[in-house]
Design a protein around this motif. Structure first.
Motif, short mmCIF file in Angstrom:
data_model
loop_
_atom_site.label_atom_id
_atom_site.label_comp_id
_atom_site.label_asym_id
_atom_site.label_seq_id
_atom_site.Cartn_x
_atom_site.Cartn_y
_atom_site.Cartn_z
N ARG A 186 -4.62 -3.21 6.40
CA ARG A 186 -3.95 -3.96 7.47
C ARG A 186 -2.50 -3.51 7.62
O ARG A 186 -2.01 -3.31 8.73
N GLY A 187 -1.78 -3.32 6.52
CA GLY A 187 -0.40 -2.85 6.57
C GLY A 187 -0.30 -1.46 7.19
O GLY A 187 0.60 -1.19 7.99
N ALA A 188 -1.23 -0.58 6.83
CA ALA A 188 -1.23 0.77 7.38
C ALA A 188 -1.46 0.76 8.89
O ALA A 188 -0.83 1.51 9.64
N VAL A 189 -2.35 -0.12 9.34
CA VAL A 189 -2.62 -0.25 10.77
C VAL A 189 -1.42 -0.86 11.49
O VAL A 189 -0.95 -0.33 12.50
N ARG A 190 -0.90 -1.96 10.96
CA ARG A 190 0.24 -2.64 11.59
C ARG A 190 1.47 -1.74 11.68
O ARG A 190 2.20 -1.77 12.65
N GLY A 191 1.70 -0.96 10.64
CA GLY A 191 2.87 -0.08 10.60
C GLY A 191 2.66 1.25 11.29
O GLY A 191 3.54 2.10 11.28
N GLY A 206 0.82 -1.20 0.00
CA GLY A 206 0.00 0.00 0.00
C GLY A 206 0.85 1.25 0.00
O GLY A 206 2.08 1.17 0.07
N ASP A 207 0.18 2.38 -0.08
CA ASP A 207 0.90 3.65 -0.01
C ASP A 207 0.02 4.73 0.57
O ASP A 207 -1.21 4.67 0.49
#
Length: 77
Positions: free
Chosen positions: A52-57, A2-3
């Protein structure tokens, strides 16, 4: 995966240098992460991995999403 503002991250939310930083006009990763509020609006099956990546990171502090995506995120470890 994602970005956000042309700053890319993988499925775990780890920043990925895509080599566009020097060519992209916008906030840097450090500027983005130092903002007290970072709101994302996204949802659906196609966007799930990026959300999910945005939340995890910890790229975002607030998420506006659909109920299915929200439940799916909450059900994961």
């Amino acid at each position: 995966m994602g970005d956000i503002c042309q700053r890319f991250f993988d499925e775990d939310g780890v920043h990925v240098d895509a080599g566009l930083g020097e060519r992209a006009i916008g906030v840097s990763v450090d500027q983005l992460r130092s903002a007290p509020r970072r709101i994302a609006v996204a949802g659906g099956d196609r966007k799930y991995g990026a959300v999910r990546g945005a939340v995890r990171g910890r790229w975002i502090t607030t998420l506006v999403t659909d109920i299915s995506t929200g439940r799916r995120l909450l059900d994961e470890p």
